[in-house]
Motif scaffolding. Sequence first.
Motif, PDB file in Angstrom:
ATOM      1  N   ALA A 138       1.024  -1.155  -0.013  1.00  0.00           N
ATOM      2  CA  ALA A 138       0.159  -0.034  -0.351  1.00  0.00           C
ATOM      3  C   ALA A 138       0.655   0.865  -0.011  1.00  0.00           C
ATOM      4  N   GLU A 139       2.257   1.475   0.889  1.00  0.00           N
ATOM      5  CA  GLU A 139       3.096   2.336   1.091  1.00  0.00           C
ATOM      6  C   GLU A 139       3.444   2.439  -0.403  1.00  0.00           C
ATOM      7  N   VAL A 140       3.886   1.653  -0.972  1.00  0.00           N
ATOM      8  CA  VAL A 140       4.608   1.610  -2.417  1.00  0.00           C
ATOM      9  C   VAL A 140       3.196   2.415  -3.660  1.00  0.00           C
ATOM     10  N   ILE A 141       2.090   2.093  -3.632  1.00  0.00           N
ATOM     11  CA  ILE A 141       1.341   2.495  -4.238  1.00  0.00           C
ATOM     12  C   ILE A 141       0.972   3.838  -4.081  1.00  0.00           C
ATOM     13  N   LYS A 142       0.805   3.781  -2.578  1.00  0.00           N
ATOM     14  CA  LYS A 142       0.758   5.841  -2.514  1.00  0.00           C
ATOM     15  C   LYS A 142       2.006   6.430  -2.520  1.00  0.00           C
ATOM     16  N   ARG A 143       2.970   6.310  -2.849  1.00  0.00           N
ATOM     17  CA  ARG A 143       3.715   6.911  -2.899  1.00  0.00           C
ATOM     18  C   ARG A 143       4.243   6.836  -4.834  1.00  0.00           C
ATOM     19  N   TYR A 144       3.705   6.000  -5.383  1.00  0.00           N
ATOM     20  CA  TYR A 144       3.603   6.339  -7.063  1.00  0.00           C
ATOM     21  C   TYR A 144       2.659   7.289  -6.941  1.00  0.00           C
ATOM     22  N   VAL A 194      -7.422   4.973  -6.322  1.00  0.00           N
ATOM     23  CA  VAL A 194      -6.285   5.451  -5.241  1.00  0.00           C
ATOM     24  C   VAL A 194      -6.774   6.319  -4.568  1.00  0.00           C
ATOM     25  N   ARG A 195      -6.164   8.493  -5.216  1.00  0.00           N
ATOM     26  CA  ARG A 195      -5.960   9.295  -4.082  1.00  0.00           C
ATOM     27  C   ARG A 195      -6.835   9.500  -3.304  1.00  0.00           C
ATOM     28  N   ASP A 196      -8.138   8.639  -3.377  1.00  0.00           N
ATOM     29  CA  ASP A 196      -9.210   9.184  -2.457  1.00  0.00           C
ATOM     30  C   ASP A 196      -9.186   8.438  -1.308  1.00  0.00           C
ATOM     31  N   VAL A 197      -8.266   7.114  -1.112  1.00  0.00           N
ATOM     32  CA  VAL A 197      -8.309   6.386  -0.080  1.00  0.00           C
ATOM     33  C   VAL A 197      -6.710   6.485   1.104  1.00  0.00           C
ATOM     34  N   SER A 198      -6.761   6.785   2.462  1.00  0.00           N
ATOM     35  CA  SER A 198      -5.242   6.560   2.553  1.00  0.00           C
ATOM     36  C   SER A 198      -4.840   5.571   2.596  1.00  0.00           C
ATOM     37  N   GLU A 199      -3.111   5.557   3.325  1.00  0.00           N
ATOM     38  CA  GLU A 199      -2.278   3.939   2.654  1.00  0.00           C
ATOM     39  C   GLU A 199      -3.569   2.846   3.557  1.00  0.00           C
ATOM     40  N   LYS A 200      -3.568   3.612   4.912  1.00  0.00           N
ATOM     41  CA  LYS A 200      -3.987   2.681   6.107  1.00  0.00           C
ATOM     42  C   LYS A 200      -5.375   1.908   5.045  1.00  0.00           C
ATOM     43  N   THR A 201      -6.076   2.499   4.864  1.00  0.00           N
ATOM     44  CA  THR A 201      -7.700   1.767   4.300  1.00  0.00           C
ATOM     45  C   THR A 201      -7.310   1.247   2.819  1.00  0.00           C
ATOM     46  N   LEU A 202      -6.342   1.528   2.082  1.00  0.00           N
ATOM     47  CA  LEU A 202      -5.445   0.775   1.246  1.00  0.00           C
ATOM     48  C   LEU A 202      -5.303  -0.415   1.390  1.00  0.00           C
ATOM     49  N   ALA A 203      -4.054  -0.269   2.405  1.00  0.00           N
ATOM     50  CA  ALA A 203      -4.444  -1.940   3.346  1.00  0.00           C
ATOM     51  C   ALA A 203      -4.919  -2.445   3.577  1.00  0.00           C
ATOM     52  N   GLU A 204      -5.763  -1.985   4.520  1.00  0.00           N
ATOM     53  CA  GLU A 204      -6.593  -2.198   5.184  1.00  0.00           C
ATOM     54  C   GLU A 204      -7.789  -3.948   3.684  1.00  0.00           C
ATOM     55  N   LEU A 205      -8.224  -2.775   2.501  1.00  0.00           N
ATOM     56  CA  LEU A 205      -8.815  -3.125   1.482  1.00  0.00           C
ATOM     57  C   LEU A 205      -7.861  -4.409   0.533  1.00  0.00           C
ATOM     58  N   ILE A 206      -7.124  -4.313   0.177  1.00  0.00           N
ATOM     59  CA  ILE A 206      -5.479  -5.422  -0.043  1.00  0.00           C
ATOM     60  C   ILE A 206      -5.065  -6.087   0.569  1.00  0.00           C
ATOM     61  N   LYS A 207      -6.071  -5.898   1.760  1.00  0.00           N
ATOM     62  CA  LYS A 207      -5.546  -7.368   3.058  1.00  0.00           C
ATOM     63  C   LYS A 207      -7.439  -7.991   3.287  1.00  0.00           C
ATOM     64  N   SER A 208      -8.033  -7.191   2.279  1.00  0.00           N
ATOM     65  CA  SER A 208      -9.220  -8.341   2.832  1.00  0.00           C
ATOM     66  C   SER A 208      -9.680  -8.821   1.425  1.00  0.00           C
ATOM     67  N   GLU A 210       1.708   9.824  -5.553  1.00  0.00           N
ATOM     68  CA  GLU A 210       1.765  11.127  -4.948  1.00  0.00           C
ATOM     69  C   GLU A 210       3.317  11.893  -6.075  1.00  0.00           C
ATOM     70  N   ARG A 211       4.502  11.214  -6.445  1.00  0.00           N
ATOM     71  CA  ARG A 211       5.785  11.414  -7.003  1.00  0.00           C
ATOM     72  C   ARG A 211       5.005  11.872  -8.100  1.00  0.00           C
ATOM     73  N   ASN A 212       3.695  10.840  -8.155  1.00  0.00           N
ATOM     74  CA  ASN A 212       3.802  11.198 -10.810  1.00  0.00           C
ATOM     75  C   ASN A 212       2.258  12.647 -10.074  1.00  0.00           C
ATOM     76  N   LYS A 213       2.191  13.794 -10.299  1.00  0.00           N
ATOM     77  CA  LYS A 213       1.376  14.233  -9.876  1.00  0.00           C
ATOM     78  C   LYS A 213       1.107  14.612 -11.001  1.00  0.00           C
ATOM     79  N   GLY A 214      -0.361  14.588 -11.689  1.00  0.00           N
ATOM     80  CA  GLY A 214      -0.739  14.606 -13.144  1.00  0.00           C
ATOM     81  C   GLY A 214      -1.811  12.944 -13.318  1.00  0.00           C
TER      82      GLY A 214
END
Length: 141
Positions: free
Chosen positions: A82-88, A109-123, A90-94
């Motif tokens: 989830a961190e890699v996805i969120k950092r990507y 993905v930009r509408d969800v927090s890193e924690k929520t994204l991790a929980e979603l992937i885990k589920s 953030e680095r690629n504006k536009g």
Amino acid sequence: MIDELILQVVSDESASHEELVEQARHLKEHLNQLPGVEASELTTPAAAGTRDTVSYVFGVLALAVFTVPTVKRAAADIRHLAEVIKRYQERNKGKRLRMTLPDGTEIDVRDVSEKTLAELIKSVSAPRQGTASVAEKVDGD
């Protein structure tokens, strides 16, 4: 292996197919460095009458997440994924990422927090009934 998640690179402005493909390949390289994650370019059957057997979908990745280690695969660190996805993101504006879950639900993905994204992937990555799992060692075995 679970049903695949789909990650699509989407541009907020006009972008060429080549640019979307390049962005997706860059993300794929980062994701494939993570244990327990297998990212590949999404393919579809080619149009009838063509020589190719598959067609690539521009800027779209199929993402398999392994939560149960096998001989060749480690269990995924979903928090790091989830961190890699969120950092990507953030680095690629536009550009932004749209995730499609196995049930067809689409999430920006930009509408969800890193924690929520991790929980979603885990589920959606949890082993289901009928899925092979690693047997637990019990004292006395």
